[in-house]
Scaffold this motif. Structure first.
Motif, PDB file in Angstrom:
ATOM      1  N   LYS A 110      43.084  32.565  72.304  1.00  0.00           N
ATOM      2  CA  LYS A 110      42.033  32.756  73.313  1.00  0.00           C
ATOM      3  C   LYS A 110      42.048  34.177  73.859  1.00  0.00           C
ATOM      4  CE  LYS A 110      41.649  28.051  75.119  1.00  0.00           C
ATOM      5  NZ  LYS A 110      41.874  27.185  76.283  1.00  0.00           N
ATOM      6  N   ALA A 111      43.237  34.720  74.099  1.00  0.00           N
ATOM      7  CA  ALA A 111      43.357  36.082  74.632  1.00  0.00           C
ATOM      8  C   ALA A 111      42.804  37.097  73.631  1.00  0.00           C
ATOM      9  CB  ALA A 111      44.814  36.390  74.962  1.00  0.00           C
ATOM     10  N   VAL A 112      43.146  36.940  72.361  1.00  0.00           N
ATOM     11  CA  VAL A 112      42.636  37.856  71.328  1.00  0.00           C
ATOM     12  C   VAL A 112      41.113  37.763  71.264  1.00  0.00           C
ATOM     13  CG1 VAL A 112      42.547  38.294  68.838  1.00  0.00           C
ATOM     14  CG2 VAL A 112      44.752  37.929  69.957  1.00  0.00           C
ATOM     15  N   ALA A 113      40.587  36.551  71.306  1.00  0.00           N
ATOM     16  CA  ALA A 113      39.130  36.368  71.255  1.00  0.00           C
ATOM     17  C   ALA A 113      38.459  37.045  72.454  1.00  0.00           C
ATOM     18  CB  ALA A 113      38.781  34.884  71.221  1.00  0.00           C
ATOM     19  N   ARG A 114      39.046  36.909  73.631  1.00  0.00           N
ATOM     20  CA  ARG A 114      38.463  37.517  74.830  1.00  0.00           C
ATOM     21  C   ARG A 114      38.504  39.043  74.746  1.00  0.00           C
ATOM     22  NH1 ARG A 114      40.409  35.987  80.862  1.00  0.00           N
ATOM     23  NH2 ARG A 114      38.333  35.434  81.540  1.00  0.00           N
ATOM     24  N   ILE A 115      39.612  39.587  74.272  1.00  0.00           N
ATOM     25  CA  ILE A 115      39.734  41.041  74.131  1.00  0.00           C
ATOM     26  C   ILE A 115      38.737  41.554  73.096  1.00  0.00           C
ATOM     27  CG2 ILE A 115      41.287  42.884  73.355  1.00  0.00           C
ATOM     28  CD1 ILE A 115      43.595  41.095  74.587  1.00  0.00           C
ATOM     29  N   ARG A 116      38.637  40.849  71.969  1.00  0.00           N
ATOM     30  CA  ARG A 116      37.670  41.245  70.933  1.00  0.00           C
ATOM     31  C   ARG A 116      36.239  41.216  71.486  1.00  0.00           C
ATOM     32  NH1 ARG A 116      38.794  41.843  65.798  1.00  0.00           N
ATOM     33  NH2 ARG A 116      36.802  41.007  65.101  1.00  0.00           N
ATOM     34  N   ASP A 117      35.918  40.197  72.274  1.00  0.00           N
ATOM     35  CA  ASP A 117      34.589  40.111  72.885  1.00  0.00           C
ATOM     36  C   ASP A 117      34.323  41.300  73.804  1.00  0.00           C
ATOM     37  OD1 ASP A 117      33.953  37.786  71.539  1.00  0.00           O
ATOM     38  OD2 ASP A 117      34.377  36.459  73.245  1.00  0.00           O
ATOM     39  N   THR A 118      35.344  41.726  74.545  1.00  0.00           N
ATOM     40  CA  THR A 118      35.201  42.888  75.428  1.00  0.00           C
ATOM     41  C   THR A 118      34.839  44.123  74.620  1.00  0.00           C
ATOM     42  OG1 THR A 118      36.768  41.989  77.033  1.00  0.00           O
ATOM     43  CG2 THR A 118      36.405  44.370  77.085  1.00  0.00           C
ATOM     44  N   PHE A 119      35.536  44.326  73.505  1.00  0.00           N
ATOM     45  CA  PHE A 119      35.272  45.504  72.688  1.00  0.00           C
ATOM     46  C   PHE A 119      33.978  45.375  71.892  1.00  0.00           C
ATOM     47  CE2 PHE A 119      39.584  46.387  73.892  1.00  0.00           C
ATOM     48  CZ  PHE A 119      39.561  47.756  74.086  1.00  0.00           C
ATOM     49  N   LYS A 120      33.589  44.161  71.540  1.00  0.00           N
ATOM     50  CA  LYS A 120      32.273  43.961  70.924  1.00  0.00           C
ATOM     51  C   LYS A 120      31.187  44.377  71.915  1.00  0.00           C
ATOM     52  CE  LYS A 120      33.399  40.102  67.840  1.00  0.00           C
ATOM     53  NZ  LYS A 120      33.222  38.646  67.632  1.00  0.00           N
ATOM     54  N   MET A 122      31.499  46.598  74.203  1.00  0.00           N
ATOM     55  CA  MET A 122      31.498  48.057  74.268  1.00  0.00           C
ATOM     56  C   MET A 122      30.706  48.640  73.103  1.00  0.00           C
ATOM     57  SD  MET A 122      34.633  50.827  74.245  1.00  0.00           S
ATOM     58  CE  MET A 122      35.595  49.891  75.386  1.00  0.00           C
ATOM     59  N   ILE A 123      30.864  48.068  71.911  1.00  0.00           N
ATOM     60  CA  ILE A 123      30.104  48.541  70.743  1.00  0.00           C
ATOM     61  C   ILE A 123      28.612  48.328  70.978  1.00  0.00           C
ATOM     62  CG2 ILE A 123      29.611  48.089  68.299  1.00  0.00           C
ATOM     63  CD1 ILE A 123      32.662  47.530  67.987  1.00  0.00           C
ATOM     64  N   ASP A 124      28.252  47.171  71.533  1.00  0.00           N
ATOM     65  CA  ASP A 124      26.838  46.921  71.851  1.00  0.00           C
ATOM     66  C   ASP A 124      26.326  47.941  72.869  1.00  0.00           C
ATOM     67  OD1 ASP A 124      26.809  44.746  70.150  1.00  0.00           O
ATOM     68  OD2 ASP A 124      27.120  43.276  71.759  1.00  0.00           O
ATOM     69  N   TYR A 125      27.149  48.271  73.853  1.00  0.00           N
ATOM     70  CA  TYR A 125      26.763  49.192  74.913  1.00  0.00           C
ATOM     71  C   TYR A 125      26.613  50.624  74.389  1.00  0.00           C
ATOM     72  CZ  TYR A 125      26.892  51.677  79.377  1.00  0.00           C
ATOM     73  OH  TYR A 125      26.598  52.481  80.436  1.00  0.00           O
ATOM     74  N   LEU A 126      27.582  51.074  73.594  1.00  0.00           N
ATOM     75  CA  LEU A 126      27.573  52.455  73.103  1.00  0.00           C
ATOM     76  C   LEU A 126      26.733  52.641  71.845  1.00  0.00           C
ATOM     77  CD1 LEU A 126      31.364  53.388  73.419  1.00  0.00           C
ATOM     78  CD2 LEU A 126      29.494  54.109  74.929  1.00  0.00           C
ATOM     79  N   GLY A 127      26.642  51.607  71.038  1.00  0.00           N
ATOM     80  CA  GLY A 127      26.017  51.715  69.727  1.00  0.00           C
ATOM     81  C   GLY A 127      27.073  52.013  68.675  1.00  0.00           C
ATOM     82  N   GLU A 128      26.743  51.718  67.422  1.00  0.00           N
ATOM     83  CA  GLU A 128      27.721  51.870  66.332  1.00  0.00           C
ATOM     84  C   GLU A 128      28.170  53.314  66.130  1.00  0.00           C
ATOM     85  OE1 GLU A 128      27.587  49.646  62.548  1.00  0.00           O
ATOM     86  OE2 GLU A 128      25.818  48.688  63.452  1.00  0.00           O
ATOM     87  N   GLU A 129      27.208  54.237  66.151  1.00  0.00           N
ATOM     88  CA  GLU A 129      27.550  55.637  65.879  1.00  0.00           C
ATOM     89  C   GLU A 129      28.484  56.204  66.938  1.00  0.00           C
ATOM     90  OE1 GLU A 129      25.284  59.913  65.436  1.00  0.00           O
ATOM     91  OE2 GLU A 129      24.199  58.104  64.819  1.00  0.00           O
ATOM     92  N   GLU A 132      31.971  54.717  66.612  1.00  0.00           N
ATOM     93  CA  GLU A 132      32.751  55.363  65.547  1.00  0.00           C
ATOM     94  C   GLU A 132      33.292  56.707  66.020  1.00  0.00           C
ATOM     95  OE1 GLU A 132      33.749  54.351  62.505  1.00  0.00           O
ATOM     96  OE2 GLU A 132      32.822  52.388  62.846  1.00  0.00           O
ATOM     97  N   GLN A 133      32.453  57.474  66.716  1.00  0.00           N
ATOM     98  CA  GLN A 133      32.902  58.764  67.251  1.00  0.00           C
ATOM     99  C   GLN A 133      34.036  58.562  68.253  1.00  0.00           C
ATOM    100  OE1 GLN A 133      29.222  60.225  68.882  1.00  0.00           O
ATOM    101  NE2 GLN A 133      28.685  61.363  67.014  1.00  0.00           N
ATOM    102  N   LEU A 134      33.892  57.546  69.087  1.00  0.00           N
ATOM    103  CA  LEU A 134      34.915  57.262  70.092  1.00  0.00           C
ATOM    104  C   LEU A 134      36.246  56.913  69.431  1.00  0.00           C
ATOM    105  CD1 LEU A 134      35.724  56.900  73.046  1.00  0.00           C
ATOM    106  CD2 LEU A 134      34.901  54.530  72.888  1.00  0.00           C
ATOM    107  N   ILE A 135      36.198  56.102  68.397  1.00  0.00           N
ATOM    108  CA  ILE A 135      37.414  55.733  67.669  1.00  0.00           C
ATOM    109  C   ILE A 135      38.093  56.989  67.122  1.00  0.00           C
ATOM    110  CG2 ILE A 135      38.287  54.581  65.583  1.00  0.00           C
ATOM    111  CD1 ILE A 135      36.014  52.463  66.084  1.00  0.00           C
TER     112      ILE A 135
END
Length: 155
Positions: A110-120, A122-129, A132-135
């Motif tokens: 559950k914790a991994v799923a919640r963390i992954r959702d948080t970062f998903k 962030m990707i939705d908020y920032l956009g894919e490009e 990738e730059q942030l990474i």
């Protein structure tokens, strides 16, 4: 030397300070401390990667880059809450190993799923490009700080 290239130093320092004030990694989840959650996730991910059900305190310590006494404290807390069990190693009785209980496995998932959702999010908020730059940028920042940590202190 051209000092203009350092005009953004205060902005960069401010950006890093914002993260420490946010406490985005410090929030508890389901009543557990972030450090305890990291221990559970580390054990769970190790099992998924290696197929090995157990880890020693020193293995968890090495993976999280935290001292063994600190891990022992967290394990004792997780033990009392029923998330892990401690047993003797089958090969060497002097070594104790830690294993997730069913409750610990469910919680870690559950914790991994919640963390992954948080970062998903962030990707939705920032956009894919931009993501990738942030990474790429964050990996570069990490490499820079790793180099700094390897240098001896000088006065």
């Amino acid at each position: 030397m051209n000092e203009d290239r350092y005009d953004n130093v205060d902005g960069l320092m401010g950006a890093f300070q914002q993260f420490s004030r946010l406490n985005w990694q410090k929030t508890t989840m389901f009543g557990l401390k972030p450090s305890e959650i990291r221990v559970l996730i580390t054990i769970r991910m190790s099992k998924k990667r290696t197929g090995k059900d157990t880890l020693t305190v020193s293995e968890v310590s090495r993976l999280l880059r935290v001292t063994s006494p600190t891990i022992t404290q967290m394990v004792n807390s997780l033990l009392s809450q029923g998330f892990v069990v401690r047993t003797s190693d089958t090969q060497d009785r002097r070594i104790s190993v830690i294993q997730l209980t069913e409750k610990g496995e469910l919680f870690a998932d559950k914790a991994v799923a919640r963390i992954r959702d948080t970062f998903k999010g962030m990707i939705d908020y920032l956009g894919e490009e931009k993501s990738e730059q942030l990474i790429e940028l964050l990996n570069g920042v990490h490499a820079y700080f790793e180099q700094l940590n390897e240098q001896p202190d000088s006065l």
